[in-house]
Design an enzyme around this catalytic site. Structure first.
Site, PDB file in Angstrom:
ATOM      1  N   VAL A  46       5.797  11.694   0.786  1.00  0.00           N
ATOM      2  CA  VAL A  46       4.883  12.145   1.953  1.00  0.00           C
ATOM      3  C   VAL A  46       3.579  11.568   2.075  1.00  0.00           C
ATOM      4  O   VAL A  46       3.288  11.086   3.275  1.00  0.00           O
ATOM      5  CB  VAL A  46       5.118  13.543   1.986  1.00  0.00           C
ATOM      6  CG1 VAL A  46       4.569  14.250   3.258  1.00  0.00           C
ATOM      7  CG2 VAL A  46       6.512  14.278   1.873  1.00  0.00           C
ATOM      8  N   CYS A  47       2.970  11.338   0.989  1.00  0.00           N
ATOM      9  CA  CYS A  47       1.574  10.738   1.005  1.00  0.00           C
ATOM     10  C   CYS A  47       1.497   9.546   1.900  1.00  0.00           C
ATOM     11  O   CYS A  47       0.382   9.361   2.598  1.00  0.00           O
ATOM     12  CB  CYS A  47       1.042  10.785  -0.353  1.00  0.00           C
ATOM     13  SG  CYS A  47       1.080  12.073  -1.346  1.00  0.00           S
TER      14      CYS A  47
END
Length: 187
Positions: A46-47
């Protein structure tokens, strides 16, 4: 305990910024608006979507007099390697702070001590180095950086007009409220 209205605590760190390693401290957050975006780890899932999205808003944030900083418990060396290895991260122009000592994550109360990683935390800091807004998300919930634009505009407006407040969904040049006894129970 809320960090709203509190000054950023002192820290010293090394960051990766536009191909160089630079020193960063809480003093970098003074004299301008700042967004500090904590995330769990480089080379994750997700980062990179969040950091790329933040980069996509970077020009608009800069137009608002706002500097952006991302922070993870990775080192500045890992930030550099990720920047060189990822098409999404390679676009980033803002400062990527390394927090391997976890001091900054502790200061901002986003450290998950059992994992040694930061939660997904976003902080808006005013030019005095005081935290004005906080958003913390669970690990699997990515953030939308476009929401920062109106939040910063509202924070800047309230700073310049301390007798007014911005209602929900306020947009620039929208109506504000002047808190008074006359408004109690009428909104």
């Amino acid at each position: 305990m809320s960090l709203i209205g509190k000054e950023v605590q002192p820290f010293q760190a090394t960051a990766f910024h536009q191909g160089e390693f630079v020193d960063v401290s809480e003093e970098n957050f003074k004299g301008q608006w700042s967004v500090v975006c904590f995330y769990p780890a480089d080379f994750s899932f997700v980062c990179p979507t969040e950091l790329e999205d933040l980069q996509n808003q970077y020009a608009e944030l800069k137009n608002l007099g706002t500097e952006v900083y991302s922070v993870s418990t990775d080192t500045h060396f890992v930030h550099k390697a990720w920047h060189e290895a990822s098409d999404a991260i390679n676009k980033i122009e803002y400062t990527m702070i390394g927090d391997p000592s976890q001091q900054i994550s502790c200061n901002f109360e986003v450290l998950r001590e059992d994992a040694g990683l930061a939660d997904r935390g976003t902080f808006i800091i005013d030019p005095d180095g005081v935290i004005q807004a906080v958003e913390i998300n669970a690990d699997g919930i990515g953030r939308d950086a476009s929401t920062l634009i109106n939040k910063i505009k509202a924070a800047q407006y309230v700073r310049e007009n301390p007798d007014e407040v911005c209602p929900a969904k306020w947009e620039e040049d929208g109506e504000t409220l002047k808190p008074s006894l006359d408004l109690v129970g009428k909104i």
